[in-house]
Scaffold this active site. Structure first.
Site, short mmCIF file in Angstrom:
data_model
loop_
_atom_site.label_atom_id
_atom_site.label_comp_id
_atom_site.label_asym_id
_atom_site.label_seq_id
_atom_site.Cartn_x
_atom_site.Cartn_y
_atom_site.Cartn_z
N ASP A 160 0.84 -1.20 0.00
CA ASP A 160 0.00 0.00 0.00
C ASP A 160 0.88 1.26 0.00
OD1 ASP A 160 -2.42 -1.71 0.59
OD2 ASP A 160 -1.21 -2.09 2.38
N HIS A 188 -4.66 -3.40 6.39
CA HIS A 188 -4.42 -3.64 4.96
C HIS A 188 -5.75 -4.07 4.35
CE1 HIS A 188 -2.83 -4.90 1.16
NE2 HIS A 188 -3.31 -6.11 1.34
#
Ligand SMILES: NC(=O)C1=CN([C@@H]2O[C@H](COP(=O)(O)OP(=O)(O)OC[C@H]3O[C@@H](n4cnc5c(N)ncnc54)[C@H](O)[C@@H]3O)[C@@H](O)[C@H]2O)C=CC1
Ligand SMILES: O=C([O-])CC(=O)C(=O)O
Length: 329
Positions: A160, A188
Site C-alpha cells: 500500500d 491492509h
C-alpha cells in the site's frame, strides 16, 4: 562468501506470490550478494509436487547466494532454526470477496504456524505476514507464540505504501525517489488510510504541493485503498509480483534499516500511539534499524486524519473480536 546461511522460511511457496518471491530472495535481493540464504518452504501436502517443480527451477538458476532448499508440509520441521519467516500461504480472495470473508478460512492456518514458530524458530526470528487478512493473521500468529517477543511480528502494508508513492509521483510528476515520509495507517484493507499530510516531495509538504483536497479524498485515497480489488478485476487474480516485491522491501528495510530522513509503513503491534488501541496490529509510520522498529512519534493528526485512522482501527478491533469468538486467539 563463507558466512553461515540465513534461514528464510516461506509459506505458500508454490503459490503465485511464492513464484516471484523465492527467486528474488535466492538471487540476493534481500540480504545482498555476500550472504548465502537457505530457503525452507512450507506448503500443504497436495501442493508439494508443484513446489518440487519450483525447486527444480531454483536449481536451474544456479544462484550463487542460494545455499540450500528444504521443502515440506510440516511447519515444525520447516520453521526449525528459521531466522526470518515470511507467512504468505493463505487463500487469496477472488472477485466480489471482501477481506473479512477470509477471516475464518485463513485464520486457522496462523494458530498452528504461530505455535510452530514459537517452538522451533531461531532466537532472532522475525516474522512478516503477507497472507490476508494480514493484520489479523499476524495477531493470531503472535498470540499463539507467547515466547516470541511481540515486536518480532509484522503484517505487510508496504505494498500500500509503495502504491501510494507511485500514485503521488504520477499526480505531481515527481520521481518516486523524491517522495519520502509516506504513511499507511490501519488495516491492509479498503479502510486503510494513506496519509500524504506528512509526506514530502523533494523536501516540500506533499499535500501542499498537490494543493487539491478533493483529489486526496476522492481519487488518491480510494485508488490506493482499492488497488487490490482493481488488480483482481483486471488480472482475474490478485496482485502477486508487486506483493512479492513489497514483501522483500519490507523485510529488507526491517533487517537493514530505513533510510535517513525517511520512514516506512509497517503493521506492528500498537503500544497505544496515536490513539490506536494497544495490542492491535495496525500500520504506522516506523523507522527501522537492525531488525527493530520504532513508531515515529509527534506527528500532528488533524480531524480528517483522525476520522480515517479511527475507522480503520475500529475495523481491526472488529476483526480481533471475530477471531476471539472463533477461538483463534
Ligand atoms: N498483504 C498484502 O499486501 C497482500 C497479500 N496477499 C495475500 O497473500 C496470500 C497469498 O497469495 P497468492 O500467492 O496469490 O495465493 P495462491 O493461492 O497463489 O498461493 C497460496 C498458497 O498458499 C498455500 N497454502 C494454503 N494453506 C497453507 C498452509 N496451511 N501452509 C502453507 N501453505 C499453504 C496454497 O497451497 C497456495 O499454494 C493471499 O492471502 C493473498 O490475499 C496478496 C497480495 C498482497
Ligand atoms: O486485495 C487483495 O485481495 C490482494 C491484496 O491484498 C492486495 O493486492 O493488496
Amino acid at each position: 562468501m563463507s558466512k553461515t546461511p540465513v534461514k528464510v522460511a516461506v509459506t505458500g511457496a508454490a503459490g503465485q506470490i511464492g513464484y516471484s518471491l523465492l527467486f528474488r530472495i535466492a538471487s540476493g535481493a534481500l540480504f545482498g550478494p555476500d550472504t548465502p540464504v537457505e530457503l525452507r518452504l512450507l506448503e500443504i501436502t497436495p501442493a508439494l509436487g508443484a513446489l518440487e517443480g519450483v525447486v527444480m527451477e531454483l536449481d536451474d538458476c544456479a544462484f550463487p547466494t542460494l545455499a540450500g532448499v528444504e521443502i515440506g508440509d510440516d511447519a515444525n520441521t520447516i520453521f526449525d532454526g528459521a531466522n526470518l519467516a515470511l507467512l504468505v500461504g493463505a487463500r487469496p480472495r477472488t472477485k466480489g470477496m471482501e477481506r473479512g470473508d477470509l477471516l475464518e478460512a485463513n485464520g486457522a492456518i496462523f494458530t498452528g504456524q504461530g505455535k510452530a514458530l514459537n517452538d522451533n524458530a531461531a532466537d532472532d526470528i522475525r516474522i512478516g505476514v503477507t497472507g490476508n487478512p494480514a493484520n489479523t493473521n499476524a495477531l493470531i500468529a503472535m498470540t499463539n507464540a507467547p515466547d516470541i517477543p511481540r515486536e518480532r511480528f509484522s503484517a505487510l502494508t508496504r505494498l500500500d505504501h509503495n502504491r501510494a508513492i507511485s500514485q503521488l509521483a504520477a499526480k505531481t510528476g515527481a520521481s518516486v525517489t523524491d517522495i519520502t515520509k509516506m504513511t499507511i495507517w490501519g488495516n491492509h484493507s479498503a479502510t486503510q488510510y494513506p496519509d500524504i499530510f506528512h509526506a514530502e516531495i523533494a523536501g516540500k509538504n506533499a499535500a501542499e504541493v498537490v494543493g487539491d483536497q478533493s483529489w486526496i479524498e476522492n481519487d488518491f485515497i480510494p485508488t490506493v485503498a482499492k488497488r487490490g480489488a482493481a488488480i483482481i478485476e483486471a488480472r482475474g487474480s490478485s496482485s502477486a509480483a508487486s506483493a512479492a516485491s513489497a514483501t522483500i522491501d519490507a523485510a529488507r528495510d526491517w533487517l537493514t534499516g530505513s533510510k535517513k530522513d525517511d520512514w516506512v509503513s509497517m503493521a506492528v503491534v500498537s503500544d497505544g500511539s496515536y490513539g490506536v488501541p494497544e495490542g492491535l496490529i495496525s500500520s504506522f509510520p516506523v523507522t527501522t534499524s537492525g531488525g527493530s522498529w520504532e513508531i515515529v512519534q509527534g506527528l500532528e493528526i488533524d480531524d480528517f486524519s483522525r476520522t480515517k485512522i479511527d475507522a480503520s482501527t475500529a475495523e481491526l478491533a472488529e476483526e480481533r473480536d471475530a477471531v476471539k469468538e472463533l477461538g483463534l486467539i
